[in-house]
Design a protein around this motif. Structure first.
Motif, PDB file in Angstrom:
ATOM      1  N   LEU A 108       0.858  -1.186   0.000  1.00 34.09           N
ATOM      2  CA  LEU A 108       0.000   0.000   0.000  1.00 34.09           C
ATOM      3  C   LEU A 108       0.892   1.233   0.000  1.00 34.09           C
ATOM      4  CD1 LEU A 108      -2.455  -1.110   2.835  1.00 34.09           C
ATOM      5  CD2 LEU A 108      -2.932  -1.100   0.379  1.00 34.09           C
ATOM      6  N   PRO A 109       0.401   2.354  -0.543  1.00 27.61           N
ATOM      7  CA  PRO A 109       1.245   3.554  -0.528  1.00 27.61           C
ATOM      8  C   PRO A 109       1.536   4.024   0.893  1.00 27.61           C
ATOM      9  CG  PRO A 109      -0.896   3.978  -1.594  1.00 27.61           C
ATOM     10  CD  PRO A 109      -0.887   2.555  -1.162  1.00 27.61           C
ATOM     11  N   ALA A 110       2.687   4.629   1.055  1.00 24.68           N
ATOM     12  CA  ALA A 110       3.044   5.201   2.360  1.00 24.68           C
ATOM     13  C   ALA A 110       2.072   6.327   2.682  1.00 24.68           C
ATOM     14  CB  ALA A 110       4.480   5.727   2.326  1.00 24.68           C
ATOM     15  N   PRO A 111       1.765   6.522   3.961  1.00 28.14           N
ATOM     16  CA  PRO A 111       0.827   7.579   4.348  1.00 28.14           C
ATOM     17  C   PRO A 111       1.380   8.961   4.023  1.00 28.14           C
ATOM     18  CG  PRO A 111       1.898   6.637   6.275  1.00 28.14           C
ATOM     19  CD  PRO A 111       2.300   5.798   5.104  1.00 28.14           C
ATOM     20  N   GLU A 112       0.469   9.883   3.774  1.00 25.12           N
ATOM     21  CA  GLU A 112       0.856  11.238   3.370  1.00 25.12           C
ATOM     22  C   GLU A 112       0.943  12.223   4.528  1.00 25.12           C
ATOM     23  OE1 GLU A 112       1.902  12.272   0.428  1.00 25.12           O
ATOM     24  OE2 GLU A 112       1.678  10.242  -0.386  1.00 25.12           O
ATOM     25  N   GLY A 113       0.645  11.800   5.750  1.00 31.43           N
ATOM     26  CA  GLY A 113       0.630  12.708   6.895  1.00 31.43           C
ATOM     27  C   GLY A 113       1.987  13.321   7.189  1.00 31.43           C
ATOM     28  N   GLU A 114       1.970  14.258   8.129  1.00 30.87           N
ATOM     29  CA  GLU A 114       3.196  14.942   8.553  1.00 30.87           C
ATOM     30  C   GLU A 114       4.072  13.992   9.373  1.00 30.87           C
ATOM     31  OE1 GLU A 114       5.920  17.915   8.816  1.00 30.87           O
ATOM     32  OE2 GLU A 114       4.042  18.047   7.704  1.00 30.87           O
TER      33      GLU A 114
END
Length: 158
Positions: free
Chosen positions: A66-72
């Protein structure tokens, strides 16, 4: 000789009062029947000149499919595990469905000495765990990341 290096993302959800983290149960025959000490931050090895943060994102995608999360990203620092590997981790707030994970695989000789190569999942399952559950199951050296995440979520001391 330089230490092996690994980078990862500790995905978390909830708030300071009820935080859950996503951990992976290590795949392969050695870990199959173990629980305590067999769970880990989603991470993987990298070598210079690849930046650690880029490696953490790449490994998240490779290990979970799954794609890596986009959060900070919040840096949680590094720790040297008992085997000598230096692990660097970032916390990222986010959510994902563990049922959507399609783990990457690795190949190893199994049974040892048989000459046969077999594929095993990098992680054989992932789960959302409370900080207390995670502290009981995670690789011992990685508990420091749980403590650092809890401190970050609690905010500065009054």
């Amino acid at each position: 000789m330089t230490a092996r290096t690994s980078a990862g993302i500790l995905l978390h959800r909830g708030g300071p009062r009820h935080t859950e983290v996503l951990l992976g149960h290590m795949g392969g025959p050695f870990w199959a029947r173990r629980e305590e000490g067999a769970w880990s931050v989603v991470k993987g090895e990298y070598e210079a000149p690849e930046p650690a943060w880029e490696a953490a994102r790449r490994e998240f995608a490779e290990e979970l499919g799954l794609p890596a999360p986009e959060g900070e990203p919040v840096p949680l620092g590094e720790v040297r595990q008992s085997g000598g590997k230096v692990v660097t981790v970032w916390a990222v707030a986010g959510d994902l469905d563990p049922g959507a994970v399609v783990p990457g695989t690795f190949t190893m000789e199994w049974p040892r000495g048989s000459g046969r190569q077999r594929d095993f999942p990098e992680v054989d399952r992932v789960a959302w765990l409370t900080l207390d559950e995670a502290a009981r199951l995670i690789v011992r050296a990685q508990t420091v990341f749980l403590d650092r995440l809890a401190a970050h979520l609690a905010g500065p001391a009054p």
